[in-house]
Design a protein around this motif. Structure first.
Motif, short mmCIF file in Angstrom:
data_model
loop_
_atom_site.label_atom_id
_atom_site.label_comp_id
_atom_site.label_asym_id
_atom_site.label_seq_id
_atom_site.Cartn_x
_atom_site.Cartn_y
_atom_site.Cartn_z
N ASP A 1 4.56 4.64 20.82
CA ASP A 1 4.66 3.93 20.31
C ASP A 1 5.33 2.74 20.33
N LYS A 2 4.52 1.55 20.11
CA LYS A 2 5.09 -0.13 20.34
C LYS A 2 5.77 -0.48 18.98
N VAL A 3 6.54 -2.25 18.96
CA VAL A 3 6.85 -2.28 17.75
C VAL A 3 5.68 -4.05 18.64
N ILE A 4 4.91 -4.68 18.07
CA ILE A 4 3.91 -5.74 18.29
C ILE A 4 3.59 -6.94 16.74
N ASP A 5 4.19 -7.67 17.20
CA ASP A 5 4.56 -8.53 16.07
C ASP A 5 5.04 -8.34 15.30
N GLY A 6 6.41 -7.13 15.14
CA GLY A 6 7.44 -6.80 13.73
C GLY A 6 6.79 -6.10 13.85
N ARG A 7 5.12 -4.89 14.05
CA ARG A 7 4.66 -4.04 13.48
C ARG A 7 4.36 -3.03 14.47
N VAL A 8 4.66 -1.46 13.35
CA VAL A 8 4.10 -0.60 14.14
C VAL A 8 2.91 0.08 13.88
N ASN A 9 1.73 -0.08 14.70
CA ASN A 9 0.42 0.90 14.27
C ASN A 9 0.26 1.91 14.52
N ASP A 10 0.91 3.22 13.72
CA ASP A 10 0.66 4.41 14.14
C ASP A 10 -0.37 5.42 13.89
N GLU A 11 -1.75 5.27 13.83
CA GLU A 11 -3.18 5.49 13.48
C GLU A 11 -3.16 7.24 13.42
N GLN A 12 -2.41 7.16 14.45
CA GLN A 12 -2.90 9.21 15.28
C GLN A 12 -2.02 9.40 14.16
N ARG A 13 -1.01 9.30 14.07
CA ARG A 13 0.02 9.83 13.28
C ARG A 13 -0.27 9.76 11.55
N ILE A 14 -0.51 9.21 11.40
CA ILE A 14 -1.17 9.11 10.01
C ILE A 14 -2.01 9.83 9.33
N SER A 15 -3.02 10.09 10.23
CA SER A 15 -3.94 11.02 10.24
C SER A 15 -3.96 12.56 10.42
N PHE A 16 -2.90 12.68 11.35
CA PHE A 16 -2.19 13.54 11.84
C PHE A 16 -1.62 14.46 10.63
N LEU A 17 -0.68 14.00 10.42
CA LEU A 17 0.63 14.00 8.54
C LEU A 17 -0.78 14.08 7.62
N LYS A 18 -1.25 13.77 7.31
CA LYS A 18 -2.75 13.31 6.51
C LYS A 18 -3.61 14.89 6.47
N ARG A 19 -3.59 15.30 7.59
CA ARG A 19 -4.67 16.25 7.55
C ARG A 19 -3.96 17.71 7.63
N HIS A 20 -2.27 17.85 8.26
CA HIS A 20 -1.77 18.85 8.27
C HIS A 20 -1.15 19.22 6.90
N LEU A 21 -1.22 18.26 6.24
CA LEU A 21 -0.50 18.49 4.04
C LEU A 21 -1.76 18.84 3.32
N ALA A 22 -3.31 18.70 3.81
CA ALA A 22 -4.32 19.00 3.84
C ALA A 22 -4.25 20.52 3.63
N ALA A 23 -4.29 20.93 5.81
CA ALA A 23 -4.21 22.10 5.27
C ALA A 23 -3.15 22.87 4.31
N VAL A 24 -1.79 22.65 4.67
CA VAL A 24 -1.18 23.09 3.74
C VAL A 24 -1.30 22.97 2.21
N ASP A 25 -1.99 22.27 1.29
CA ASP A 25 -2.73 22.16 0.55
C ASP A 25 -3.80 23.49 0.76
#
Length: 459
Positions: free
Chosen positions: A372-396
């Protein structure tokens, strides 16, 4: 491999309306560990740990990194806790640095103890559930000099440590975990040398594991006596094994992978015995077990912490073991680990079927590293977002299949010292600039906070 755009949605975190995650009694939190974030390794009476020694040894840690400064959390914890509040989570999992709270003679170090008392008090002021891990790998070096987890005396030293901290924090902790990932402490520390103290002997690994689990059992007894209102448990890292082909030999290899990765820890805790297949895999490594040990190890738990990250594909080695065969064309993290959410669901359901005495479960770590890198004050970590969403769905899915899972902690609150990988691998939902110590919410943190704000508003 780049993340497939198909797994990134326009609203990439909010779960479906029927998800368990909307329940207010399902705990969603974030986690850290002392050596990975605190720094201040020579301040206020803290003694050296095995990770101070190991990381200072040339060639042991990537780029020669150490935890000497880390995230400087020892000095910045108040502002870090403000960020934790902004994340809107329900709870926080932290660990205590054993070398910070006791001296070599076992006497309390008041400055170190007071540090953790301030942390816990502030978390409670903020209304957060407090999960405390006693041992997240930073063993005092003086104990390693006496044999570390190979010396049975450490069982009694750990009970003494548990006694001190549970008396100091009585009534302030919601849940105590004795150990974090004993598999890593035993196998990576004493079996293959990838972690501190860096020893490489199969018999060392199994004996260290026995003493780790025995220390856990003794500590649970102490915690139960000193702090009866809290939950007592342990945190195990688990892994899913898959067979490279449909052959019986490869299927057995996948079974052996899960025996050494999962059952080696869970069978003693929940069945009061070691899996015999373990010693098919590692013949001649049986630990010395004294009368009464397995009863102590099998002391009933109030909860089991589960840490899950990836799947491992294996084939038979043609003898009594297995060899890893990395799958091609699969999504991977910066660690090189395969992203496989179904593995978490399948393991949880399997444990529920295999262990009649399985206690309630908290997912105490789940997350991923990315560059992850800060670009223009933001960090766009799309893969992590998807990772967390899918693993939370697995827990559900596991919960809907009957598994008693009561919470989930994201690893990690912030980027930190990632053990043998130093500072290169970033697991946090908050970015840390290690030169300036500036913290920046990643996009994942923004979306988590948004979802939790909406969930809390519905309650």
């Amino acid at each position: 491999m780049a993340l497939d755009a198909a797994v990134v949605s326009s609203d990439p975190f909010s779960p479906p309306a029927d998800s368990t995650l909307w329940r207010r009694d399902f705990l969603l939190g974030a986690a850290t560990a002392s050596y990975q974030i605190e720094g201040a390794v020579n301040e206020d009476g803290r003694l050296p740990s095995i990770w101070d020694t190991f990381s200072a040894t040339p060639g042991k840690v990537l780029a020669g990194d150490t935890g000497a400064l880390a995230c400087d959390h020892y000095h910045r914890w108040e502002s870090d806790f403000d960020l934790l509040s902004a994340l809107n989570v329900d709870g926080y999992r932290l660990s205590i640095a054993w070398p910070r709270v006791m001296d070599e003679a076992g006497r309390p170090n008041r400055k170190g103890i007071d540090f953790y008392k301030r942390l816990v008090a502030r978390l409670r002021e903020k209304g957060l559930k407090v999960f405390v891990t006693l041992y997240h790998w930073d063993l005092p070096q003086y104990l390693e000099d006496r044999g570390g987890w190979l010396n049975r005396d450490i069982v009694y030293r750990f009970a003494q440590y548990a006694d001190l901290m549970s008396r100091e924090l009585e009534g302030q902790v919601d849940a105590w975990a004795t150990l974090n990932e004993p598999w890593c402490s035993a196998f990576l520390g004493y079996g293959n040398g990838h972690h501190a103290p860096g020893l490489t002997n199969g018999r060392y690994a199994t004996q260290a594991m026995h003493h780790l689990l025995l220390a856990h059992g003794r500590a649970v007894e102490v915690l139960r006596a000193n702090d009866p209102g809290s939950l007592k448990g342990i945190v195990a890292n688990v892994g899913k094994g898959s067979a490279n082909t449909g052959s019986a030999a490869d299927a057995h290899a996948a079974h052996l992978f899960e025996v050494q990765h999962n059952a080696w820890v869970l069978d003693p805790l929940l069945k009061k015995s070691y899996p015999q297949d373990l010693f098919e895999l590692w013949p001649g490594t049986e630990p010395l077990v004294l009368e009464g040990d397995m009863e102590t190890i099998g002391t009933p738990l109030d909860f089991l912490g589960i840490n899950y990250y990836f799947r491992t594909n294996v084939k038979s080695d043609g003898a009594h073991g297995f060899t890893e065969v990395p799958l091609q064309g699969v999504e991977r993290t910066q660690m090189g680990w395969e992203v496989y959410p179904d593995g978490l669901r399948d393991l949880l359901i399997g444990f529920n079927e295999s262990y009649p005495s399985l206690p309630p479960i908290y997912i105490t770590e789940n997350g991923m590293a990315s560059d992850d890198k800060v670009i223009d004050g933001r960090v766009n970590d799309e893969q992590r977002i998807s990772f967390l969403k899918r693993h939370l769905a697995a827990v559900d899915s596991a919960i809907k299949a009957g598994v008693d899972v009561r919470g989930y902690f994201i690893w990690s609150l912030m980027d930190n010292f990632e053990w043998a990988y130093g500072y290169e691998r970033r697991f946090g939902v908050i970015h840390v600039d290690y030169e300036t110590q500036e913290r920046t919410f990643k996009r994942s943190a923004e979306l988590i906070a948004k979802f939790l704000e909406e969930r809390n508003a519905r309650a």
